[in-house]
Scaffold this active site. Structure first.
Site, PDB file in Angstrom:
ATOM      1  N   ARG B  33       5.281  -4.361   0.484  1.00 53.49           N
ATOM      2  CA  ARG B  33       5.031  -3.636  -0.756  1.00 53.49           C
ATOM      3  C   ARG B  33       4.998  -2.138  -0.527  1.00 53.49           C
ATOM      4  O   ARG B  33       4.672  -1.668   0.552  1.00 53.49           O
ATOM      5  CB  ARG B  33       3.687  -4.064  -1.334  1.00 53.49           C
ATOM      6  CG  ARG B  33       3.534  -5.576  -1.367  1.00 53.49           C
ATOM      7  CD  ARG B  33       2.425  -6.007  -2.281  1.00 53.49           C
ATOM      8  NE  ARG B  33       1.100  -5.913  -1.707  1.00 53.49           N
ATOM      9  CZ  ARG B  33       0.119  -5.210  -2.253  1.00 53.49           C
ATOM     10  NH1 ARG B  33       0.319  -4.530  -3.339  1.00 53.49           N
ATOM     11  NH2 ARG B  33      -1.073  -5.202  -1.701  1.00 53.49           N
ATOM     12  N   THR B  34       5.370  -1.428  -1.579  1.00 47.80           N
ATOM     13  CA  THR B  34       5.203   0.020  -1.544  1.00 47.80           C
ATOM     14  C   THR B  34       3.726   0.320  -1.724  1.00 47.80           C
ATOM     15  O   THR B  34       3.135  -0.098  -2.714  1.00 47.80           O
ATOM     16  CB  THR B  34       5.975   0.688  -2.698  1.00 47.80           C
ATOM     17  OG1 THR B  34       7.304   0.212  -2.707  1.00 47.80           O
ATOM     18  CG2 THR B  34       5.960   2.181  -2.551  1.00 47.80           C
ATOM     19  N   LEU B  35       3.140   1.002  -0.776  1.00 44.74           N
ATOM     20  CA  LEU B  35       1.729   1.308  -0.897  1.00 44.74           C
ATOM     21  C   LEU B  35       1.509   2.778  -1.238  1.00 44.74           C
ATOM     22  O   LEU B  35       0.677   3.112  -2.069  1.00 44.74           O
ATOM     23  CB  LEU B  35       1.003   0.959   0.404  1.00 44.74           C
ATOM     24  CG  LEU B  35       1.014  -0.533   0.716  1.00 44.74           C
ATOM     25  CD1 LEU B  35       0.529  -0.785   2.128  1.00 44.74           C
ATOM     26  CD2 LEU B  35       0.157  -1.297  -0.274  1.00 44.74           C
ATOM     27  N   ASP B 137       5.107  -4.068  -6.455  1.00 42.97           N
ATOM     28  CA  ASP B 137       5.982  -3.431  -5.472  1.00 42.97           C
ATOM     29  C   ASP B 137       6.839  -2.390  -6.187  1.00 42.97           C
ATOM     30  O   ASP B 137       8.058  -2.528  -6.264  1.00 42.97           O
ATOM     31  CB  ASP B 137       6.859  -4.508  -4.815  1.00 42.97           C
ATOM     32  CG  ASP B 137       7.712  -3.938  -3.707  1.00 42.97           C
ATOM     33  OD1 ASP B 137       8.702  -4.608  -3.338  1.00 42.97           O
ATOM     34  OD2 ASP B 137       7.405  -2.828  -3.214  1.00 42.97           O
TER      35      ASP B 137
END
Lengths: 268, 260
Positions: B33-35, B137
């Site tokens: 995931r994009t954090l 995400d």
């Protein structure tokens, strides 16, 4: 067409390179009652001859609205046609959901054709026994396509399918070159005349035909795909018959027409 | 190796073992995931004018507080009728450009006279951004989509925005990032219908200058782009004149004597 040893399976080729089951499916289209379609630059019209199973029943529905900008008229196995109409509606809705704009008619016709083609190449399926005239409007103008059970499709200025459609095609062949500049009213009249050709003597009334139109007016506003109501159809038919009384009407010259012309004054 | 793993899973629940357990449980897939965003672009501003839409932004991309890249093009043409400008994570912007490339290519190959207009592309991007958000995400961007397309009633101008959570709307003038706070008030006061190109550029430069002074992640190198019925034009980068000759800068400690 005669029975032969290569026509049992849709996936069997004949030695001449033909798929007989697909050709037999196209015969089913010829059994259905007639439909015609024609278009100008800005409008497309579909008309169908209504056929009822018996005097007691209602007539079969052959013209379906697929989206605001498109609709179909079908000939052949109406049940197959209903299923395909549902597919077309779903394709249009899905496109609108993602892109918020109408699915261009050529791409709609292609998706239908690809779906039909699948059934010509699977041993556990049979081809759809219905031919569809797909009429619609997109940014490049009005379009008319004919999709047949083989998975082929072509664009037309005017076309007719179903039983006795050859009479309608002959009528349209003489006049289609001018259609691009026709007004919507002229298109509707020609569509009704073409259907009349297929009725072979039977009187054309608003109860034995359905007409639908889609297009864009001169000011740019869209006229969504809509079946014209019976009352208006009868008015148009009446005005056409009144004009036919005058001998200068070119369609009155045609041999098939003469029979019905002779009948009209006597009916009154 | 195996003994180590065994020990860790039997032992305490520290962060490392937990993620390893999660990895093992998920069949070896780490979280994708994009954090957080890493390389980011700052504000983009756009407005409708007489002939179409004008869009502008600086050419910088920051890596946290470092001004890492100074010649980045954050406005691109899409198809025949649109421009896209993106702020936020630059790699996500590049990925979006790739999706749009696929879209416009298949559209072009159809060769049937139909083409995707700005409204269709904006709608498509909204679907993409919202669906990614729902998967936790997101594509970490705020995108501005502007364009002109000939319709049945003449040339139709379009300007819209969509961001990483899928919020989308259309407006006559749009800004992302710091532009929302610094440029929008100026645009609301001074935007008019049917500005000429020169007037539009002046207004845009006024906003860009404020952003240059007040947004620490902006740099003095800008690109202006326009889209009209004739097509897209992205002008070469240029700088704005700034003024730093304020007396306070000359003698900063004057009003507040400090130890430094």
């Amino acid at each position: 067409m005669f029975r032969n040893q290569y026509d049992t399976d849709v996936t069997t080729w004949s030695p001449q390179g033909r798929l007989f089951q697909v050709e037999y499916a196209m015969e089913a289209v010829k059994q259905g009652s007639a439909c015609v379609g024609l278009r100008s630059r800005t409008h497309a019209v579909l008309a169908a001859a209504n056929k009822a199973a018996s005097e007691l029943s209602s007539h079969q529905r052959k013209v379906f609205r697929v989206a605001e900008h498109a609709g179909v008229a079908l000939a052949g196995l109406t049940a197959d046609g209903r299923v395909l109409s549902r597919f077309l509606r779903s394709e249009c809705i899905n496109h609108s959901f993602v892109y918020e704009s109408p699915l261009p008619v050529s791409r709609l016709a292609l998706r239908l054709a690809d779906k039909a083609q699948v059934c010509t190449q699977r041993s556990w399926k049979r081809p759809y026994g219905v031919g569809l005239l797909v009429a619609g409007l997109d940014e490049t103008g009005a379009h008319l396509y004919y999709n047949c059970p083989s998975g082929n499709y072509f664009e037309y200025q005017a076309f007719a399918i179903g039983s006795r459609s050859q009479a309608a095609k002959t009528f349209l062949e003489r006049r289609f070159e001018k259609y691009n500049d026709y007004t919507p009213e002229q298109l509707i009249k020609d569509a009704l005349s073409a259907i009349k050709e297929t009725l072979q003597g039977e009187k054309l009334t608003s109860s034995n035909c359905t007409v639908a139109i889609v297009g864009r007016k001169d000011d740019g506003t869209m006229e969504p795909f809509e079946t014209i109501d019976a009352k208006r159809i009868q008015e148009i038919i009446d005005s056409m018959e009144a004009a036919e009384e005058a001998p200068t009407e070119p369609s009155a010259m045609q041999q098939e027409e003469e029979g019905t012309d002779a009948a009209a004054p006597m009916d009154i | 190796m195996e003994e180590q793993k065994w020990d860790q899973s039997m032992g305490g629940f520290n962060a490392a073992s937990r993620s390893q357990m999660a990895e093992a449980a998920a069949g070896g897939e780490e979280s994708q995931r994009t954090l957080y965003p890493y390389v980011t672009g700052t504000s983009v501003i756009a407005l409708k004018y007489k002939d179409g839409v004008i869009m502008a932004c600086d050419t910088g991309a920051s890596y946290g507080s470092t001004l890492r890249y100074k010649s980045v093009e954050r406005i691109k043409a899409v198809g025949k009728h649109s421009l896209i400008g993106g702020s936020g994570e630059f790699s996500d912007f590049q990925e979006i450009l790739r999706y749009l490339d696929e879209l416009t290519l298949s559209d072009h190959m159809w060769d049937d006279g139909n083409s995707l207009g700005p409204k269709e592309i904006h709608s498509y991007l909204t679907r993409v951004m919202y669906n990614r958000r729902n998967k936790f995400d997101p594509l970490w961007n705020a995108l501005i989509l502007g364009g002109v397309k000939m319709g049945p009633k003449g040339a139709e101008k379009y300007l819209g925005m969509v961001n990483m959570i899928g919020t989308h709307f259309e407006e006559n003038h749009i800004a992302t990032g710091f532009g929302n706070h610094l440029a929008i008030p100026i645009l609301r006061a001074e935007w008019r219908e049917d500005m000429t190109f020169e007037e539009a550029v002046k207004l845009v430069e006024k906003c860009l200058l404020v952003l240059l002074y007040r947004d620490r992640s902006s740099i003095n190198k800008f690109q202006v782009a326009k889209i009209t019925t004739e097509g897209a034009t992205i002008y070469p980068p240029y700088s704005l004149k700034t003024f730093w000759g304020f007396s306070h800068f000359e003698n900063p400690a004057q009003g507040a004597v400090g130890s430094w």
